[in-house]
Design an enzyme around this catalytic site. Structure first.
Site, PDB file in Angstrom:
ATOM      1  N   SER A  50       0.841  -1.205   0.000  1.00 32.11           N
ATOM      2  CA  SER A  50       0.000   0.000   0.000  1.00 32.11           C
ATOM      3  C   SER A  50       0.869   1.245   0.000  1.00 32.11           C
ATOM      4  O   SER A  50       2.015   1.205   0.449  1.00 32.11           O
ATOM      5  CB  SER A  50      -0.906   0.003   1.234  1.00 32.11           C
ATOM      6  OG  SER A  50      -1.800  -1.101   1.154  1.00 32.11           O
ATOM      7  N   ASP A  86       6.258  -3.995  -0.944  1.00 30.40           N
ATOM      8  CA  ASP A  86       5.561  -2.973  -0.165  1.00 30.40           C
ATOM      9  C   ASP A  86       6.511  -1.818   0.133  1.00 30.40           C
ATOM     10  O   ASP A  86       7.727  -1.958   0.046  1.00 30.40           O
ATOM     11  CB  ASP A  86       5.043  -3.594   1.153  1.00 30.40           C
ATOM     12  CG  ASP A  86       3.936  -2.771   1.786  1.00 30.40           C
ATOM     13  OD1 ASP A  86       3.340  -3.229   2.773  1.00 30.40           O
ATOM     14  OD2 ASP A  86       3.670  -1.644   1.290  1.00 30.40           O
ATOM     15  N   GLY A  87       5.906  -0.680   0.452  1.00 31.94           N
ATOM     16  CA  GLY A  87       6.690   0.531   0.685  1.00 31.94           C
ATOM     17  C   GLY A  87       7.092   0.687   2.135  1.00 31.94           C
ATOM     18  O   GLY A  87       6.928  -0.221   2.958  1.00 31.94           O
ATOM     19  N   GLY A 131       2.414   4.952   7.635  1.00 25.78           N
ATOM     20  CA  GLY A 131       2.034   6.329   7.279  1.00 25.78           C
ATOM     21  C   GLY A 131       0.707   6.368   6.531  1.00 25.78           C
ATOM     22  O   GLY A 131      -0.060   7.322   6.635  1.00 25.78           O
ATOM     23  N   GLU A 163      -0.568  -5.075   6.178  1.00 19.78           N
ATOM     24  CA  GLU A 163       0.769  -5.160   5.583  1.00 19.78           C
ATOM     25  C   GLU A 163       1.629  -6.144   6.367  1.00 19.78           C
ATOM     26  O   GLU A 163       2.354  -6.961   5.801  1.00 19.78           O
ATOM     27  CB  GLU A 163       1.437  -3.781   5.582  1.00 19.78           C
ATOM     28  CG  GLU A 163       0.827  -2.807   4.585  1.00 19.78           C
ATOM     29  CD  GLU A 163       1.391  -1.413   4.696  1.00 19.78           C
ATOM     30  OE1 GLU A 163       1.789  -0.994   5.815  1.00 19.78           O
ATOM     31  OE2 GLU A 163       1.422  -0.723   3.658  1.00 19.78           O
ATOM     32  N   LYS A 169      13.619   7.912   1.836  1.00 16.61           N
ATOM     33  CA  LYS A 169      13.180   7.062   2.956  1.00 16.61           C
ATOM     34  C   LYS A 169      14.363   6.451   3.712  1.00 16.61           C
ATOM     35  O   LYS A 169      14.193   5.908   4.807  1.00 16.61           O
ATOM     36  CB  LYS A 169      12.283   5.940   2.437  1.00 16.61           C
ATOM     37  CG  LYS A 169      11.084   6.399   1.639  1.00 16.61           C
ATOM     38  CD  LYS A 169      10.140   7.214   2.497  1.00 16.61           C
ATOM     39  CE  LYS A 169       8.888   7.618   1.760  1.00 16.61           C
ATOM     40  NZ  LYS A 169       8.013   6.502   1.413  1.00 16.61           N
TER      41      LYS A 169
HETATM   42  O1  DER Z   1       1.867   2.938   5.146  1.00 10.06           O
HETATM   43  C1  DER Z   1       2.834   2.321   4.679  1.00 10.06           C
HETATM   44  O2  DER Z   1       3.553   1.552   5.340  1.00 10.06           O
HETATM   45  C2  DER Z   1       3.127   2.520   3.233  1.00 10.06           C
HETATM   46  O3  DER Z   1       4.064   1.605   2.808  1.00 10.06           O
HETATM   47  C3  DER Z   1       3.514   3.948   2.957  1.00 10.06           C
HETATM   48  O4  DER Z   1       3.788   4.645   4.135  1.00 10.06           O
HETATM   49  C4  DER Z   1       4.658   4.133   1.995  1.00 10.06           C
HETATM   50  O5  DER Z   1       4.536   5.432   1.582  1.00 10.06           O
HETATM   51  P1  DER Z   1       4.721   5.940   0.080  1.00 10.06           P
HETATM   52  O6  DER Z   1       3.372   6.466  -0.317  1.00 10.06           O
HETATM   53  O7  DER Z   1       5.778   6.988   0.193  1.00 10.06           O
HETATM   54  O8  DER Z   1       5.145   4.762  -0.791  1.00 10.06           O
END
Ligand code: DER
Length: 229
Positions: A26, A81-82, A96, A103, A121
């Site tokens: 996400s 995933d981010g 965030g 997740e 990041k």
């Molecule tokens: O919420 C999370 O863990 C998401 O991976 C997110 O925070 C990642 O943020 P991005 O919109 O900068 O990819």
């Protein structure tokens, strides 16, 4: 932006293979991955995905990525995933985007997890980004007091713990929970704090993801990317 695009799209060629069962992350970087995956599926790639949020579910449906559930498949081959922060060991702060619980569950069901991040990041020490803590709505104020007591004992004097709101409304996660963001500044032992937080009655999950990312794809504003173990 271009750095997020570079990271998210690079994941396909680097890691995704025909027949894989995937965790779909996400956030905006992961959504570049999902869009690129939809294009690959349109060209014949045979994969299925488990989304880590209703937002990712909706995007996957829109771009044609076939979906499944963790009830239907035992394990996933790979989750992309981010992260909101990632250190040089691959420890992350996530949440965030308010999706940290699903997740974490999806990453835990995966044989491999690769973080897709833009270069902003990468940090030496986690904690500049407020640590999201998912709590059940019942007596969340009491849970917040317990979190404050724990953090006080760990040396975080008078931590700033804020209930997450958006547009004046309390944010409610896909699981119907609330989020408390802990502004800690710097976290010396993320692994220890992770376990101690989740032990608190009322805490469902927290955004410290340690020992989960196997590799990371770092995207740069130039549109280039770098893969690091
Ligand atoms: O919420 C999370 O863990 C998401 O991976 C997110 O925070 C990642 O943020 P991005 O919109 O900068 O990819």
């Amino acid at each position: 932006d271009k750095a997020k695009w570079a990271s998210g799209t690079a994941a396909i060629e680097a890691y995704v293979r025909d027949g894989m069962k995937l965790g779909l992350g996400s956030g905006t970087t992961s959504h570049w991955f999902v869009r690129a995956l939809g294009e690959a599926v349109a060209q014949g790639l045979d994969v299925v995905g488990v989304p880590t949020s209703t937002g990712t579910r909706d995007l996957a449906l829109e771009v044609g990525v076939p979906l499944t559930t963790l009830a239907a498949v035992e394990r996933l081959d790979l989750t992309i995933d981010g992260a909101d922060e990632i250190d040089h060991d691959g420890a992350m702060i996530k949440g965030g985007g308010a999706c940290l619980l699903w997740e974490r569950i999806v990453a835990d069901a995966s044989d491999r997890m690769v973080a897709v991040v833009d270069d902003s990041k990468l940090v030496d020490t986690l904690g500049a980004f407020p640590l999201p803590i998912e709590v059940v709505p019942f007596s969340w104020e009491s849970t917040r007091r317990s979190i404050a007591r724990l953090l006080g004992r760990l040396g975080y004097a008078d931590p700033d713990l804020r209930l997450r709101t958006a547009g004046g409304e309390t944010v409610v996660t896909d699981s119907g929970n609330y989020l408390i963001d802990a502004h800690l500044g710097s976290i010396e032992d993320p692994t220890a704090l992770d376990g101690q937080l989740n032990w608190i009655p009322g805490v469902v999950e927290n955004g410290l993801f340690t020992g989960i990312a196997d590799e990371m794809i770092i995207g740069f504003p130039s549109g280039e990317h770098e893969i690091r173990d």
